[in-house]
Design an enzyme around this catalytic site. Structure first.
Site, PDB file in Angstrom:
ATOM      1  N   GLU A 145      16.166  -3.155  56.311  1.00  0.00           N
ATOM      2  CA  GLU A 145      17.217  -4.674  56.293  1.00  0.00           C
ATOM      3  C   GLU A 145      17.233  -5.991  57.666  1.00  0.00           C
ATOM      4  O   GLU A 145      17.699  -5.432  58.187  1.00  0.00           O
ATOM      5  CB  GLU A 145      18.758  -3.523  55.793  1.00  0.00           C
ATOM      6  CG  GLU A 145      18.869  -2.514  55.175  1.00  0.00           C
ATOM      7  CD  GLU A 145      18.533  -2.515  53.844  1.00  0.00           C
ATOM      8  OE1 GLU A 145      18.852  -3.432  53.541  1.00  0.00           O
ATOM      9  OE2 GLU A 145      18.350  -1.932  52.994  1.00  0.00           O
ATOM     10  N   CYS A 179      24.477 -10.278  58.677  1.00  0.00           N
ATOM     11  CA  CYS A 179      23.286 -10.494  58.111  1.00  0.00           C
ATOM     12  C   CYS A 179      23.322 -11.363  56.688  1.00  0.00           C
ATOM     13  O   CYS A 179      22.773 -11.676  56.646  1.00  0.00           O
ATOM     14  CB  CYS A 179      22.182  -9.172  58.110  1.00  0.00           C
ATOM     15  SG  CYS A 179      23.172  -8.311  56.951  1.00  0.00           S
TER      16      CYS A 179
END
Length: 429
Positions: A145, A179
């Site tokens: 991720e 993110c």
């Protein structure tokens, strides 16, 4: 989110762990083909520093629910959280189920020498390459991720005020160290001044006139990242539309909006900080082309009331996920997978998708000794007649519906007659 994830698993786990029955061919009409759900084994979770609690717990829920044991490696940059996990986990889990390993690069390097059955890492591409290389030595599957430069396309038919409010919230949440944070905006020259004015308004509404004094405004994680961002601010050729003074001792960088060109230093890599560049475009097509020419981001955002434009964004660009008329919010939907594509990552989790990620789906076929005559075509000596028969038997699938249930007696009758014929043939010989 973690409590919601646990509740969702408690509600559904009994169904998810059940064997899945699959369609049959005529050859396997009397058999039972199923998919059994096996845990993969030992899962390593390497977490980031920006959301050090949730990025441990969110993947740990599906890993444990799928029956795995878990080794947690918290980020050494979030040392207080790491120490807290090291203290609390042994109070609630036996070490044979969940263990915590703390330390920096040397300890992580040693940890990666061990063999795991799955590794989930949340962080940046350079470290992901190191983890993937270590995993390759043991052929360990990985879920990565990562991040990327998440674009925001703002069209002239959108609600400018609400769009600005949502963008400002998502960008300066955790001081831009997210993110999924909006990395840059693509907008035309007509909409740009209205959008900037609305963003300025909401920065003031969220954090007050003195942003530095706001309890809701976070700080940069450390001096190294502070210097990286302020270094880019020194190199940029962009005009500052919104900004202020930074304070290295306090790790404070104010909300900053820049008017930049496509080749600006801020447009090379993910910013991961409180700076929001705006690129002026002449058309919607130009926005899509710019996004498509870059690396695939973890998310893409579009603000528009035009469904045709939304469809074009979905079809002409690639990203881990998309939220329309908002930012970040797709991660809150536990029935949607969360994950990247390309440089922004691989694999996924959240809800059932997380359960599947940490589960080995084992193919199992239960067979009896009935109907052997129907299998005659598989045995040597082979001939054209047997091959033709095998094609007929394997070419049609049987699913559990009323039509196929009705035809099952015919299939069984054919088996019986086949066995009788085989029996008569043997004794007559």
């Amino acid at each position: 989110m973690t409590i919601g994830e646990i509740d969702y698993f408690l509600k559904n786990i009994d169904d998810w762990v059940k064997p899945t029955h699959v369609e049959k061919t005529f050859t396997t009409a009397l058999d039972k083909p199923v998919i059994e759900k096996d845990p993969k084994g030992v899962v390593l979770i390497v977490s980031p520093w920006n959301y050090p609690v949730s990025m441990i717990l969110l993947p740990m829920v599906p890993a444990l629910a799928a029956g795995n044991t878990v080794v947690i490696k918290p980020s050494e940059l979030s040392e207080n959280v790491a120490a807290t996990f090291e203290k609390l986990i042994p109070k609630y889990f036996e070490p044979k189920y969940v263990a915590v390993v703390n330390g920096g690069i040397p300890e992580t390097t040693d940890l990666l020498e061990e063999r795991f059955d799955h590794i989930l890492y949340t962080g940046c591409p350079p470290v992901a390459k190191i983890i993937m290389t270590a995993a390759a030595k043991h052929l360990t599957p990985v879920t990565l991720e990562l991040g990327g430069k998440c674009p925001v396309v703002v069209e002239d038919d959108t609600d400018i005020d609400i769009s600005a409010k949502r963008i400002a919230w998502g960008k300066w949440l955790n001081c831009g160290q997210t993110c999924l944070a909006p990395d840059y905006i693509l907008v035309n020259s007509t909409v740009k001044p209205k959008l900037v004015a609305a963003i300025r308004k909401y920065i003031n509404e969220f954090y007050g006139e003195n942003v530095k004094a706001s309890k809701d405004y976070a700080r940069i994680i450390n001096q190294r990242h502070f210097d990286r961002i302020t270094g880019l601010l020194e190199k940029t050729q962009g005009a500052t539309l919104i900004g202020g003074e930074s304070d290295r001792a306090d790790l404070f960088i104010p909300p900053t909006v820049l008017d930049v060109e496509k080749n600006d230093p801020f447009m090379h890599d993910e910013i991961f900080g409180p700076v929001l560049p705006i690129i002026t475009v002449k058309s919607f097509s130009e926005s899509l082309e710019y996004i498509a020419d870059g690396e695939k981001p973890l998310a893409a955002y579009i603000f528009t009331k035009n469904e045709a434009k939304v469809k074009r964004l979905l079809n002409e660009t690639s990203s881990g996920g998309v939220t329309v008329n908002d930012v970040l919010m797709h991660i809150t939907v536990d029935t949607l997978p969360f994950g990247g594509v390309g440089v922004s990552g691989m694999g996924r989790y959240r809800g059932k998708f997380g359960f599947d990620t940490f589960t080995h789906e084992k193919s199992v076929l239960h067979r009896g000794f009935f109907g052997e005559s129907m299998q005659a075509s598989r045995y040597p000596p082979l001939n054209q007649q047997k091959l033709d028969q095998m094609r007929k038997l394997t070419g049609k699938r049987i699913s559990l519906n009323l039509i196929n249930v009705a035809t099952l007696p015919i299939v069984m009758a054919s088996f019986v007659f086949g066995m009788l014929f085989q029996f008569i043939f043997r004794f007559s010989a």
